[in-house]
Design a protein around this motif. Structure first.
Motif, PDB file in Angstrom:
ATOM      1  N   THR A   1      25.378  82.012  36.996  1.00  7.82           N
ATOM      2  CA  THR A   1      25.284  80.879  36.080  1.00  7.82           C
ATOM      3  C   THR A   1      24.445  79.784  36.730  1.00  7.82           C
ATOM      4  O   THR A   1      24.707  79.373  37.862  1.00  7.82           O
ATOM      5  N   LEU A   2      23.420  79.332  36.005  1.00  8.01           N
ATOM      6  CA  LEU A   2      22.545  78.270  36.488  1.00  8.01           C
ATOM      7  C   LEU A   2      22.781  77.029  35.643  1.00  8.01           C
ATOM      8  O   LEU A   2      22.765  77.094  34.406  1.00  8.01           O
ATOM      9  N   SER A   3      22.988  75.894  36.326  1.00  2.00           N
ATOM     10  CA  SER A   3      23.265  74.663  35.599  1.00  2.00           C
ATOM     11  C   SER A   3      22.476  73.505  36.193  1.00  2.00           C
ATOM     12  O   SER A   3      22.114  73.517  37.378  1.00  2.00           O
ATOM     13  N   PHE A   4      22.215  72.536  35.360  1.00  2.00           N
ATOM     14  CA  PHE A   4      21.540  71.309  35.776  1.00  2.00           C
ATOM     15  C   PHE A   4      22.582  70.200  35.811  1.00  2.00           C
ATOM     16  O   PHE A   4      23.322  69.987  34.852  1.00  2.00           O
ATOM     17  N   ASN A   5      22.639  69.485  36.931  1.00  2.00           N
ATOM     18  CA  ASN A   5      23.636  68.439  37.113  1.00  2.00           C
ATOM     19  C   ASN A   5      22.950  67.107  37.372  1.00  2.00           C
ATOM     20  O   ASN A   5      21.947  67.026  38.100  1.00  2.00           O
ATOM     21  N   SER A   6      23.489  66.067  36.825  1.00  2.00           N
ATOM     22  CA  SER A   6      22.937  64.733  37.019  1.00  2.00           C
ATOM     23  C   SER A   6      24.054  63.714  36.853  1.00  2.00           C
ATOM     24  O   SER A   6      25.036  63.958  36.142  1.00  2.00           O
ATOM     25  N   ALA A   7      23.889  62.551  37.546  1.00  2.00           N
ATOM     26  CA  ALA A   7      24.909  61.515  37.451  1.00  2.00           C
ATOM     27  C   ALA A   7      24.317  60.158  37.793  1.00  2.00           C
ATOM     28  O   ALA A   7      23.348  60.046  38.566  1.00  2.00           O
ATOM     29  N   TYR A   8      24.896  59.139  37.217  1.00  2.00           N
ATOM     30  CA  TYR A   8      24.598  57.762  37.563  1.00  2.00           C
ATOM     31  C   TYR A   8      25.918  57.096  37.927  1.00  2.00           C
ATOM     32  O   TYR A   8      26.878  57.129  37.142  1.00  2.00           O
ATOM     33  N   ASN A   9      26.001  56.476  39.153  1.00  2.00           N
ATOM     34  CA  ASN A   9      27.246  55.890  39.636  1.00  2.00           C
ATOM     35  C   ASN A   9      27.023  54.451  40.074  1.00  2.00           C
ATOM     36  O   ASN A   9      25.955  54.093  40.601  1.00  2.00           O
ATOM     37  N   PHE A  10      28.028  53.651  39.850  1.00  2.00           N
ATOM     38  CA  PHE A  10      28.012  52.250  40.271  1.00  2.00           C
ATOM     39  C   PHE A  10      29.364  51.935  40.892  1.00  2.00           C
ATOM     40  O   PHE A  10      30.413  52.288  40.345  1.00  2.00           O
ATOM     41  N   SER A  11      29.350  51.254  42.058  1.00  3.87           N
ATOM     42  CA  SER A  11      30.601  50.838  42.699  1.00  3.87           C
ATOM     43  C   SER A  11      30.400  49.465  43.332  1.00  3.87           C
ATOM     44  O   SER A  11      29.323  49.150  43.847  1.00  3.87           O
ATOM     45  N   LYS A  12      31.445  48.645  43.286  1.00  5.27           N
ATOM     46  CA  LYS A  12      31.384  47.293  43.843  1.00  5.27           C
ATOM     47  C   LYS A  12      32.739  46.954  44.441  1.00  5.27           C
ATOM     48  O   LYS A  12      33.788  47.164  43.817  1.00  5.27           O
ATOM     49  N   THR A  13      32.715  46.413  45.682  1.00  2.00           N
ATOM     50  CA  THR A  13      33.924  45.992  46.364  1.00  2.00           C
ATOM     51  C   THR A  13      33.767  44.540  46.788  1.00  2.00           C
ATOM     52  O   THR A  13      32.736  44.153  47.367  1.00  2.00           O
ATOM     53  N   ASN A  14      34.759  43.730  46.521  1.00  2.00           N
ATOM     54  CA  ASN A  14      34.708  42.302  46.832  1.00  2.00           C
ATOM     55  C   ASN A  14      35.982  41.933  47.584  1.00  2.00           C
ATOM     56  O   ASN A  14      37.087  42.098  47.064  1.00  2.00           O
ATOM     57  N   ASN A  15      35.842  41.452  48.846  1.00  5.32           N
ATOM     58  CA  ASN A  15      36.979  41.062  49.670  1.00  5.32           C
ATOM     59  C   ASN A  15      37.029  39.535  49.787  1.00  5.32           C
ATOM     60  O   ASN A  15      36.013  38.877  50.059  1.00  5.32           O
ATOM     61  N   SER A  16      38.185  38.978  49.608  1.00  6.60           N
ATOM     62  CA  SER A  16      38.323  37.522  49.757  1.00  6.60           C
ATOM     63  C   SER A  16      38.304  37.097  51.218  1.00  6.60           C
ATOM     64  O   SER A  16      37.797  36.030  51.570  1.00  6.60           O
ATOM     65  N   VAL A  17      38.864  37.951  52.061  1.00 10.47           N
ATOM     66  CA  VAL A  17      38.921  37.687  53.498  1.00 10.47           C
ATOM     67  C   VAL A  17      38.663  38.994  54.212  1.00 10.47           C
ATOM     68  O   VAL A  17      39.126  40.050  53.754  1.00 10.47           O
TER      69      VAL A  17
END
Length: 442
Positions: free
Chosen positions: A284-300
């Motif tokens: 089985t041959l497949s095409f895979n693709s993705a778009y990802n976004f991540s954000k981390t914000n620390n107060s201290v």
């Protein structure tokens, strides 16, 4: 005598009052096509197959999924470092540290090649839709045949009731003659009593016949979706087609019998299932693709090397190849099972063809027999009617006994029963031939 005449008149009036709205055979069939439960269930199955076929194009489309998450944390943190300050371990403690994390992404997986399974699946679903239509037609044909037999079963009992009612006049004359002969001293009381007993027995048969009619109406009501207790009038006679030929059924049923066509279509569906299972042997041959976004914000931040704010986003794509090497021979097992199902469907088709072939042969033999019986019984009716008239005249002239008239009446009644039964049996054989050929819907 007044009691006898009042009973005779009252029964006749009740029969006339009970005349209801006419229900033709076509009306009954139309109602069955709309309300019959078996047809509704088969139509639901057919619609389900059509729905699967309609959405079968989805096998050629990519799968697209989106994910998203947001997390807010409040933690008490304590870190101890290996480095020492003023000869002491470096220990940092922070309480109520707030952190927020945001992630979302879209991923796509598109199967480019799966051993042509997606094409076989779509074709199988199309054939299953056709199979569902054939199964629906087969159920409609069977239900229509049941409606015809039930409808004319009511007509048959109605004709029998009418034949019994037509004999009332002779029974009344027997009672009158016996009473008159007794009053002038030429007869005997047992003869009068027997005449009355026979007359009452005739009325009992009529009441029984009316009960049978009511029961048959309820059976027809169930077939055509009417409420139980619905009362209506049916046709007065059973129309017959006496020109059917064996050749037109024996040579054409394989092309028009919906049950056989459905069995043949099941073989095609089974063969496509084999193709689906064989696709499991291919990679089985497949095409895979993705778009990802991540954000981390620390107060201290406790660790000086840890960022206050961290954001990542990006697009990726690539190809995936899945090569089946060994899965416990499960694919081989599934292929063999599918092949066995093909053999089963082929044997089932031959079985159904044999049943239809025998059914047509037997139904046509019965059809020919009942036509011959009809010719005989039509002659018998004329003879029986004439015999009753002669016996009645002889009784009026005093040259015979009521026993002779009674026997003539019994023969007349039996002749009518045989004639009406032969007509109904001929209709049933005709209906069965048309059902096996698949011509009832034309």
């Amino acid at each position: 005598m007044k009691y006898i005449f009042s009973l005779f008149v009252s029964l006749s009036v009740v029969t006339q009052i009970n005349a209801q709205q006419q229900l033709t055979l076509q009306d009954a069939i139309t109602a069955a096509l709309k309300n019959n439960y078996d047809i509704l269930l088969s139509r639901n199955d057919s619609t389900s197959y059509a729905l699967d076929r309609y959405y079968s194009f989805g096998a050629f489309m990519p799968q697209l999924n989106g994910t998203a998450s947001a997390v807010w944390n409040t933690n008490n943190q304590q870190l101890k470092f290996a480095s020492r300050v003023n000869g002491k371990d470096s220990l940092i403690t922070r309480n109520g540290v707030r952190t927020s994390n945001l992630n979302y992404g879209v991923s796509m997986n598109w199967t480019l090649f799966d051993g042509l399974k997606m094409f076989a699946t779509r074709e199988r679903l199309m054939e299953q839709e056709a199979l569902g239509a054939l199964n629906l037609k087969s159920q409609i044909v069977n239900s229509v045949a049941a409606v015809i037999n039930s409808y004319y079963g009511i007509v048959r009992q109605k004709e029998l009731l009418r034949a019994l009612e037509n004999q009332d006049t002779v029974y009344v004359e027997r009672v009158q003659l016996a009473d008159k002969k007794l009053s002038v001293g030429l007869g005997s009381k047992p003869e009068l009593l027997q005449a009355r007993v026979d007359f009452n027995a005739q009325k009992t048969l009529q009441l029984t016949q009316q009960s049978i009619l009511a029961q048959l109406r309820d059976q027809l009501n169930q077939l055509i979706g009417f409420k139980q207790g619905s009362v209506y009038e049916v046709e007065d006679s059973i129309p017959l087609n006496t020109s059917l030929q064996y050749g037109e059924f024996a040579q054409q049923y394989e092309r028009s019998n919906p049950m056989l066509l459905a069995a043949k279509k099941s073989i095609e569906v089974a063969n496509l299932s084999v193709k689906e299972q064989k696709a499991g042997l291919w990679p089985t041959l497949s095409f895979n693709s993705a778009y990802n976004f991540s954000k981390t914000n620390n107060s201290v931040v406790v660790n000086q090397n840890q960022p206050f704010y961290n954001q990542n986003r990006g697009f990726n794509y690539g190809l995936g190849l899945n090569v089946p090497i060994l899965n416990g021979l499960n694919t081989r097992r599934l292929i063999r099972q599918a092949q066995l199902n093909v053999q089963y469907q082929e044997v089932n088709y031959e079985k159904q063809r044999s049943l239809v072939d025998v059914g047509i042969s037997n139904s046509f033999k019965d059809y020919e027999l009942q036509k011959k019986l009809l010719d005989i019984e039509y002659d018998n009716i004329l003879l029986a009617d004439e015999n009753v008239n002669i016996a009645l005249q002889r009784l009026k002239q005093g040259v015979t006994t009521s026993l002779e008239l009674r026997e003539a009446q019994k023969s007349q009644q039996d002749a009518y029963i045989r004639l009406i039964t032969a007509k109904y049996n001929t209709k049933m054989a005709e209906t069965e031939l048309l059902r096996l050929k698949g011509d009832l819907l034309k």
